[in-house]
Design a protein around this motif. Sequence first.
Motif, mmCIF file in Angstrom:
data_model
loop_
_atom_site.group_PDB
_atom_site.id
_atom_site.type_symbol
_atom_site.label_atom_id
_atom_site.label_comp_id
_atom_site.label_asym_id
_atom_site.label_seq_id
_atom_site.Cartn_x
_atom_site.Cartn_y
_atom_site.Cartn_z
ATOM 1 N N HIS A 126 -34.434 -7.860 7.935
ATOM 2 C CA HIS A 126 -34.045 -7.666 6.534
ATOM 3 C C HIS A 126 -34.198 -8.986 5.773
ATOM 4 O O HIS A 126 -33.226 -9.522 5.230
ATOM 5 N N PRO A 127 -35.427 -9.507 5.708
ATOM 6 C CA PRO A 127 -35.625 -10.807 5.060
ATOM 7 C C PRO A 127 -35.335 -10.732 3.570
ATOM 8 O O PRO A 127 -35.600 -9.716 2.920
ATOM 9 N N SER A 128 -34.795 -11.815 3.049
ATOM 10 C CA SER A 128 -34.430 -11.847 1.632
ATOM 11 C C SER A 128 -35.645 -12.073 0.739
ATOM 12 O O SER A 128 -35.595 -11.827 -0.466
ATOM 13 N N ASP A 129 -36.753 -12.529 1.337
ATOM 14 C CA ASP A 129 -37.924 -12.885 0.522
ATOM 15 C C ASP A 129 -39.069 -11.886 0.646
ATOM 16 O O ASP A 129 -40.220 -12.197 0.350
ATOM 17 N N GLY A 130 -38.767 -10.657 1.092
ATOM 18 C CA GLY A 130 -39.830 -9.661 1.189
ATOM 19 C C GLY A 130 -39.515 -8.592 2.209
ATOM 20 O O GLY A 130 -38.403 -8.529 2.737
ATOM 21 N N GLU A 131 -40.500 -7.743 2.501
ATOM 22 C CA GLU A 131 -40.327 -6.658 3.451
ATOM 23 C C GLU A 131 -40.624 -7.133 4.867
ATOM 24 O O GLU A 131 -41.471 -8.008 5.089
ATOM 25 N N PHE A 132 -39.930 -6.541 5.823
ATOM 26 C CA PHE A 132 -40.209 -6.822 7.229
ATOM 27 C C PHE A 132 -41.514 -6.136 7.620
ATOM 28 O O PHE A 132 -41.719 -4.956 7.335
ATOM 29 N N ASN A 133 -42.416 -6.871 8.260
ATOM 30 C CA ASN A 133 -43.676 -6.300 8.740
ATOM 31 C C ASN A 133 -43.445 -5.706 10.124
ATOM 32 O O ASN A 133 -43.290 -6.428 11.118
ATOM 33 N N GLU A 134 -43.434 -4.383 10.198
ATOM 34 C CA GLU A 134 -43.086 -3.697 11.441
ATOM 35 C C GLU A 134 -44.264 -3.513 12.392
ATOM 36 O O GLU A 134 -44.098 -2.965 13.488
ATOM 37 N N HIS A 135 -45.434 -3.984 12.041
ATOM 38 C CA HIS A 135 -46.629 -3.780 12.875
ATOM 39 C C HIS A 135 -46.683 -4.847 13.973
ATOM 40 O O HIS A 135 -47.605 -5.666 14.057
ATOM 41 N N LEU A 136 -45.718 -4.773 14.869
ATOM 42 C CA LEU A 136 -45.451 -5.862 15.805
ATOM 43 C C LEU A 136 -46.444 -5.970 16.949
ATOM 44 O O LEU A 136 -46.491 -6.991 17.632
ATOM 45 N N TRP A 137 -47.253 -4.949 17.168
ATOM 46 C CA TRP A 137 -48.215 -5.028 18.263
ATOM 47 C C TRP A 137 -49.360 -5.986 17.930
ATOM 48 O O TRP A 137 -50.151 -6.336 18.804
ATOM 49 N N TYR A 138 -49.444 -6.441 16.672
ATOM 50 C CA TYR A 138 -50.407 -7.480 16.322
ATOM 51 C C TYR A 138 -49.799 -8.871 16.489
ATOM 52 O O TYR A 138 -50.463 -9.864 16.187
ATOM 53 N N ASP A 139 -48.565 -8.945 16.953
ATOM 54 C CA ASP A 139 -47.885 -10.219 17.178
ATOM 55 C C ASP A 139 -47.771 -10.425 18.689
ATOM 56 O O ASP A 139 -46.934 -9.814 19.353
ATOM 57 N N LYS A 155 -58.748 -20.273 5.245
ATOM 58 C CA LYS A 155 -59.633 -19.326 4.581
ATOM 59 C C LYS A 155 -58.831 -18.175 3.990
ATOM 60 O O LYS A 155 -57.845 -17.711 4.568
ATOM 61 N N GLY A 156 -59.263 -17.699 2.832
ATOM 62 C CA GLY A 156 -58.591 -16.577 2.203
ATOM 63 C C GLY A 156 -59.071 -15.246 2.772
ATOM 64 O O GLY A 156 -60.238 -15.100 3.163
ATOM 65 N N VAL A 157 -58.160 -14.275 2.848
ATOM 66 C CA VAL A 157 -58.503 -12.935 3.301
ATOM 67 C C VAL A 157 -57.810 -11.923 2.402
ATOM 68 O O VAL A 157 -56.838 -12.243 1.705
ATOM 69 N N ALA A 158 -58.311 -10.696 2.438
ATOM 70 C CA ALA A 158 -57.688 -9.595 1.708
ATOM 71 C C ALA A 158 -57.333 -8.501 2.701
ATOM 72 O O ALA A 158 -57.959 -8.366 3.766
ATOM 73 N N ILE A 159 -56.324 -7.698 2.358
ATOM 74 C CA ILE A 159 -55.885 -6.591 3.200
ATOM 75 C C ILE A 159 -55.644 -5.373 2.312
ATOM 76 O O ILE A 159 -55.498 -5.504 1.095
ATOM 77 N N THR A 160 -55.611 -4.202 2.917
ATOM 78 C CA THR A 160 -55.145 -3.027 2.180
ATOM 79 C C THR A 160 -53.671 -2.768 2.489
ATOM 80 O O THR A 160 -52.912 -2.350 1.621
ATOM 81 N N GLU A 161 -53.274 -3.010 3.732
ATOM 82 C CA GLU A 161 -51.878 -2.880 4.171
ATOM 83 C C GLU A 161 -51.572 -4.037 5.113
ATOM 84 O O GLU A 161 -52.497 -4.644 5.669
ATOM 85 N N PRO A 162 -50.287 -4.334 5.358
ATOM 86 C CA PRO A 162 -49.953 -5.502 6.181
ATOM 87 C C PRO A 162 -50.120 -5.303 7.679
ATOM 88 O O PRO A 162 -49.627 -6.123 8.462
ATOM 89 N N VAL A 163 -50.831 -4.262 8.092
ATOM 90 C CA VAL A 163 -50.990 -3.960 9.516
ATOM 91 C C VAL A 163 -51.394 -5.183 10.340
ATOM 92 O O VAL A 163 -50.765 -5.487 11.355
ATOM 93 N N PRO A 164 -52.453 -5.944 9.966
ATOM 94 C CA PRO A 164 -52.913 -7.034 10.833
ATOM 95 C C PRO A 164 -52.358 -8.415 10.488
ATOM 96 O O PRO A 164 -52.846 -9.417 11.006
ATOM 97 N N LEU A 165 -51.333 -8.482 9.640
ATOM 98 C CA LEU A 165 -50.927 -9.782 9.110
ATOM 99 C C LEU A 165 -50.435 -10.758 10.178
ATOM 100 O O LEU A 165 -50.657 -11.969 10.062
ATOM 101 N N TYR A 166 -49.757 -10.269 11.223
ATOM 102 C CA TYR A 166 -49.310 -11.199 12.267
ATOM 103 C C TYR A 166 -50.510 -11.925 12.873
ATOM 104 O O TYR A 166 -50.476 -13.136 13.103
ATOM 105 N N MET A 167 -51.574 -11.186 13.134
ATOM 106 C CA MET A 167 -52.775 -11.797 13.714
ATOM 107 C C MET A 167 -53.457 -12.728 12.721
ATOM 108 O O MET A 167 -53.840 -13.857 13.074
ATOM 109 N N LEU A 168 -53.614 -12.292 11.489
ATOM 110 C CA LEU A 168 -54.267 -13.127 10.485
ATOM 111 C C LEU A 168 -53.478 -14.415 10.243
ATOM 112 O O LEU A 168 -54.065 -15.504 10.111
ATOM 113 N N ASN A 169 -52.160 -14.309 10.203
ATOM 114 C CA ASN A 169 -51.326 -15.493 10.020
ATOM 115 C C ASN A 169 -51.454 -16.446 11.201
ATOM 116 O O ASN A 169 -51.483 -17.676 11.031
#
Length: 319
Positions: A138-151, A205-219
Amino acid sequence: MKRPAFISARTTTLAVAAFAVAALTTGTLTGCSPAASGDPASSSASGRIDVVASTDVWGDVAKQVGGDKVDVTSIIDDPDKDPHEYQASGQNQLALSKAEIVVVNGGGYDDFVDEMLSALRTKPVVLNAADVSGYDQHPSDGEFNEHLWYDFRTVDKVAQHLATAYAKARPADRSTFEANAKRFEASVSALQDTEAQLKRQYAGKGVAITEPVPLYMLNAIGLVNKTPEKFSEAIENDTDVAASVLQQTLDLFSSRSVALLAYNDQTSGVQTQKVVDAAKANDIPVVPVAETLPAGKTYLTWMHANLDAIGAALGKAAS
């Protein structure tokens, strides 16, 4: 407010649970086959541990650690289906009623499993990846990214917890579970090494996404998400994107501000297609990502393929 994951399942779960509990009481589900994959009905005779996972991603991790000592049933295992539209069934409830161990993603992603578990008289051990991760859900600065299998850090932790749970359920096989977990963790470490190598080459490098699914990996690779937050938020919540926000997103490609587009190919719509088309029109590599295992892939081969695709896209952008 974030779109509830598995929304169809949530709206049908209570009715399904009531039906399944009544059926289990009267025996009318005796002839039903278990849901999705695996055969928990045979585990009692074989001595294997009955495991149910909410998706085949966690199901494969559970199988890698358990080997031939476990029978794994994955509730959602169709790469051609949007997991958010999954319809829970009485067979799912039956599988859960036989489980000794249940693996869920947590973080709001698969709450329908919790609802079905609450209707059971049996109480299996439940491993929740979001809880295991240690992240603030429950982060105060945004939504929790639940796509944890990319982490990979979280996946490693889940594997360790599975080995411990298996060993507790079958103490005689402890050494087998520990050895399996060690091999799996070594493979996950190799994936992390690949992320680190890509980070050394392409961090910033900059990237674009449609949904936060891969963000753990991209980060982890050190890439910077340039997508307007309101765009990915609207897509994830299945709401319309404001015209101005859509234009800001499309401008990322015409201005060549991003090296690649990572998009969830299990969900589609007019606005996401416009983004994909804009990327292609401007020769920006497009990398599809998913929420369930592609056909013929294990978790490890799938993640290797994802990293290979990202690496190839970044290499093309840099050439």
